[in-house]
Design a protein around this motif. Structure first.
Motif, mmCIF file in Angstrom:
data_model
loop_
_atom_site.group_PDB
_atom_site.id
_atom_site.type_symbol
_atom_site.label_atom_id
_atom_site.label_comp_id
_atom_site.label_asym_id
_atom_site.label_seq_id
_atom_site.Cartn_x
_atom_site.Cartn_y
_atom_site.Cartn_z
ATOM 1 N N ALA A 41 0.603 -0.834 0.187
ATOM 2 C CA ALA A 41 -0.046 -0.136 0.327
ATOM 3 C C ALA A 41 0.471 1.244 0.404
ATOM 4 O O ALA A 41 2.060 1.333 0.939
ATOM 5 C CB ALA A 41 -0.799 -0.351 1.233
ATOM 6 N N TYR A 42 -0.345 2.132 -1.185
ATOM 7 C CA TYR A 42 1.622 3.712 -0.859
ATOM 8 C C TYR A 42 -0.220 4.880 -0.751
ATOM 9 O O TYR A 42 -1.096 4.556 -1.156
ATOM 10 C CB TYR A 42 1.962 3.451 -1.694
ATOM 11 N N PRO A 89 -5.481 6.297 -1.659
ATOM 12 C CA PRO A 89 -3.897 5.013 -1.880
ATOM 13 C C PRO A 89 -3.553 4.606 -2.916
ATOM 14 O O PRO A 89 -4.566 4.742 -3.548
ATOM 15 C CB PRO A 89 -5.079 4.440 -0.621
ATOM 16 N N ILE A 90 -2.924 3.896 -3.174
ATOM 17 C CA ILE A 90 -2.368 3.516 -4.417
ATOM 18 C C ILE A 90 -2.151 1.282 -3.485
ATOM 19 O O ILE A 90 -1.319 1.606 -2.904
ATOM 20 C CB ILE A 90 -1.102 3.726 -4.659
ATOM 21 N N ALA A 133 9.931 -4.131 -2.305
ATOM 22 C CA ALA A 133 8.703 -3.229 -2.468
ATOM 23 C C ALA A 133 9.802 -2.004 -1.485
ATOM 24 O O ALA A 133 10.591 -1.322 -1.071
ATOM 25 C CB ALA A 133 7.702 -3.459 -0.635
ATOM 26 N N PRO A 134 9.671 -0.780 -2.899
ATOM 27 C CA PRO A 134 10.694 0.350 -2.951
ATOM 28 C C PRO A 134 9.873 1.347 -1.362
ATOM 29 O O PRO A 134 8.460 1.100 -1.336
ATOM 30 C CB PRO A 134 10.711 1.195 -4.124
ATOM 31 N N ASP A 135 10.046 2.214 -1.252
ATOM 32 C CA ASP A 135 10.457 3.036 0.060
ATOM 33 C C ASP A 135 8.725 3.695 -0.782
ATOM 34 O O ASP A 135 8.210 4.576 -0.142
ATOM 35 C CB ASP A 135 10.601 4.213 0.336
ATOM 36 N N ARG A 169 4.899 5.112 1.507
ATOM 37 C CA ARG A 169 4.688 3.593 1.432
ATOM 38 C C ARG A 169 3.635 3.604 2.676
ATOM 39 O O ARG A 169 4.379 4.501 3.654
ATOM 40 C CB ARG A 169 5.123 2.498 1.918
ATOM 41 N N VAL A 170 2.529 2.463 2.851
ATOM 42 C CA VAL A 170 1.852 2.868 3.967
ATOM 43 C C VAL A 170 1.317 1.738 4.733
ATOM 44 O O VAL A 170 1.764 0.385 3.912
ATOM 45 C CB VAL A 170 0.070 3.161 3.693
#
Ligand SMILES: [Zn+2]
Length: 94
Positions: free
Chosen positions: A5-6, A13-14, A23-25, A38-39
Motif C-alpha cells: 500500500a502506498y 491510496p495506491i 517493495a521500494p519506499d 509506502r503505508v
C-alpha cells in the motif's frame, strides 16, 4: 507476489503488487506521476471479531498466568443416578 500500500498526497491510496521483499519506499503515482510513500497497516486486525479475540487472548494468558480457582464450576446438570445392577443386588454395599 504481495500487495503493498502506498499513498499519494493528491490522489489517495495506491496498491502495487510486487514480489515479496522488493517493495521500494516510494513509487510513482499512476495518476500524477508524483512520489507516493509506502503505508504500513496492521494485518486484518480490524476484521477480527471482538468476542473471538477475547477468547484467544484468555487462552494465551492461561498459559503464562493461569487463573486460580478454589472450587470447580457449578454443574448445570446432575449426573444420572447409577442404577443398581440386578446381578450385584445381593452383594453387600460399601
Ligand atoms: Zn497522485
Amino acid at each position: 507476489m504481495a500487495t503493498y500500500a502506498y499513498r499519494c498526497d493528491s490522489d489517495g491510496p495506491i496498491e502495487v503488487r510486487r514480489p515479496i521483499g522488493t517493495a521500494p519506499d516510494t513509487v510513482a503515482c499512476p495518476s500524477c506521476g508524483g512520489p507516493s510513500a509506502r503505508v504500513f497497516s496492521p494485518p486484518m486486525l480490524g476484521l477480527a471479531d471482538r468476542g473471538r479475540m477475547a477468547v484467544i487472548d484468555r487462552a494465551e494468558a492461561s498459559g503464562s498466568e493461569p487463573a486460580v480457582v478454589s472450587s470447580p464450576p457449578p454443574s448445570r446438570r446432575r449426573a444420572p443416578a447409577a442404577r443398581p445392577d440386578p446381578r450385584t443386588r445381593g452383594l453387600p454395599r460399601p
